[in-house]
Design a protein around this motif. Structure first.
Motif, short mmCIF file in Angstrom:
data_model
loop_
_atom_site.label_atom_id
_atom_site.label_comp_id
_atom_site.label_asym_id
_atom_site.label_seq_id
_atom_site.Cartn_x
_atom_site.Cartn_y
_atom_site.Cartn_z
N LEU A 231 0.81 -1.34 -0.07
CA LEU A 231 0.10 0.04 0.05
C LEU A 231 0.89 1.20 0.08
CD1 LEU A 231 -2.76 -1.28 2.57
CD2 LEU A 231 -2.60 -1.19 0.17
N SER A 232 0.53 2.26 -0.20
CA SER A 232 1.16 3.54 -0.40
C SER A 232 1.67 4.26 0.49
CB SER A 232 0.19 4.65 -1.19
OG SER A 232 -1.01 4.93 -0.26
N SER A 237 -1.76 1.08 8.29
CA SER A 237 -2.58 0.92 6.93
C SER A 237 -3.90 0.81 7.16
CB SER A 237 -2.16 -0.48 6.31
OG SER A 237 -0.99 -0.38 5.76
N ASN A 241 -4.70 3.79 4.78
CA ASN A 241 -5.47 3.13 3.37
C ASN A 241 -6.60 2.36 3.77
OD1 ASN A 241 -1.83 3.20 2.91
ND2 ASN A 241 -3.01 3.58 1.03
N SER A 242 -7.35 2.75 4.51
CA SER A 242 -8.51 1.99 5.15
C SER A 242 -9.30 1.36 4.25
CB SER A 242 -9.43 2.89 6.15
OG SER A 242 -9.76 3.85 5.53
N LYS A 243 -9.85 1.94 3.21
CA LYS A 243 -10.93 1.27 2.48
C LYS A 243 -10.05 0.43 1.40
CE LYS A 243 -13.70 5.51 1.60
NZ LYS A 243 -14.35 6.49 0.68
N GLU A 244 -9.02 0.54 0.88
CA GLU A 244 -8.12 -0.32 0.20
C GLU A 244 -7.91 -1.83 1.13
OE1 GLU A 244 -4.57 -0.37 -2.94
OE2 GLU A 244 -4.70 1.24 -1.54
N LEU A 245 -7.62 -1.51 2.33
CA LEU A 245 -7.40 -2.41 3.18
C LEU A 245 -8.50 -3.30 3.52
CD1 LEU A 245 -5.34 -3.89 5.26
CD2 LEU A 245 -6.14 -2.49 6.90
N SER A 247 -11.11 -3.76 1.38
CA SER A 247 -11.27 -4.63 0.10
C SER A 247 -10.34 -5.94 0.19
CB SER A 247 -11.26 -3.66 -1.05
OG SER A 247 -11.26 -4.43 -2.16
N LEU A 248 -9.18 -5.59 0.45
CA LEU A 248 -7.94 -6.84 0.33
C LEU A 248 -8.43 -7.76 1.48
CD1 LEU A 248 -4.80 -4.50 -0.01
CD2 LEU A 248 -5.77 -5.91 -1.75
N ASP A 251 -11.33 -9.93 0.26
CA ASP A 251 -10.86 -10.97 -0.84
C ASP A 251 -10.02 -12.23 -0.18
OD1 ASP A 251 -12.01 -9.16 -2.69
OD2 ASP A 251 -10.39 -8.34 -3.19
#
Length: 257
Positions: A231-232, A237, A241-245, A247-248, A251
């Motif tokens: 992540l960026s 994180s 990068n909460s939203k992306e995390l 989702s990950l 998955d």
């Protein structure tokens, strides 16, 4: 209760069991947004590790193996046999220790801003210095430590969250700070555990993480044949990068089955 010591945890939802393990100077509240999302399809358990949150301390050293046994005690109380573990920072060290001791109980393992490597000698010395400082200037130590967890160039975007993290961290007693610091300083390299087969695994890291070196974690992922997602931002994180995390993690849990 674990060895006559109170352990606090929460449980939400139904389905496959997922245990979320917080990091050092955090507690189960760090997962508030994440467990709300994950519990829609899973039974999600968030544990306050020894000396953190509402859980008591046990002795003067909280070894990662002891914390792993706390997780096992919660599984027993909840009558859970197989689980996916997601551990942030120190929580990842605990997840690895649990996996080594109770491999048959593991379906999936995700290290979030964490590593299977032991502390190097420089890091061990830093922990000893921090332990000494904790005994005399705890508030300043905690404040400085929390600020450095966020990526320097985007830190100003999370000023409110930084202050909230400081408040949570200062609820950890000096006793809890020292006991877990000693436990982390003494922990062994568990790359052999991460390289094990029979369960799904994933490392999620931050490119600007000041605690987990990005180059070293890439090499670790290669040596252990563990999928790596970068992540960026920094070490936090779940905030940066909460939203992306989320989702990950959804998955990953889905892939575990």
């Amino acid at each position: 209760m674990y060895k006559n010591t109170r352990v606090a945890y929460s449980s939400k939802g139904k389905g496959g069991a997922v245990i979320l393990l917080h990091g050092f100077l955090e507690n189960s509240s760090m997962w508030n947004k994440i467990d709300k999302e994950l519990s829609q399809r899973n039974k999600v358990i968030c544990i306050d590790l020894l000396g953190h949150g509402k859980s008591d301390c046990l002795g003067y050293v909280h070894a990662m193996e002891d914390l792993a046994d706390v997780v096992k005690a919660v599984l027993k109380a909840e009558r859970i046999r197989s689980v996916t573990l997601i551990g942030h920072s120190m929580g990842g060290y605990v997840a690895l220790a649990f996996t080594e001791k109770y491999l048959k109980n593991i379906k999936g393992l995700c290290l979030l801003n964490s590593t299977a490597q032991a502390d190097n000698e420089e890091r061990k010395k830093l922990r000893l210095r921090a332990i000494k400082m904790a005994q005399t200037n705890y508030e300043s130590l905690v404040s400085m430590s929390i600020v450095n967890l966020f990526a320097e160039d985007t830190r100003n975007q999370f000023l409110e969250e930084v202050e909230e993290c400081k408040e949570v961290a200062l609820k950890t007693s000096v006793h809890g700070y020292i006991a877990c610091s000693e436990g982390m300083r003494m922990r062994i390299n568990r790359e052999h555990v991460l390289a094990s087969k029979g369960f799904k695994k994933l490392i999620i890291t931050g490119k600007k993480d000041s605690i987990i070196n990005h180059k070293q974690i890439k090499e670790e992922a290669g040596r252990t044949q563990t999928p790596l997602i970068t992540l960026s931002n920094g070490h936090m994180s779940h905030i940066e990068n909460s939203k992306e995390l989320i989702s990950l993690l959804k998955d990953f849990i889905k892939s575990v089955g």
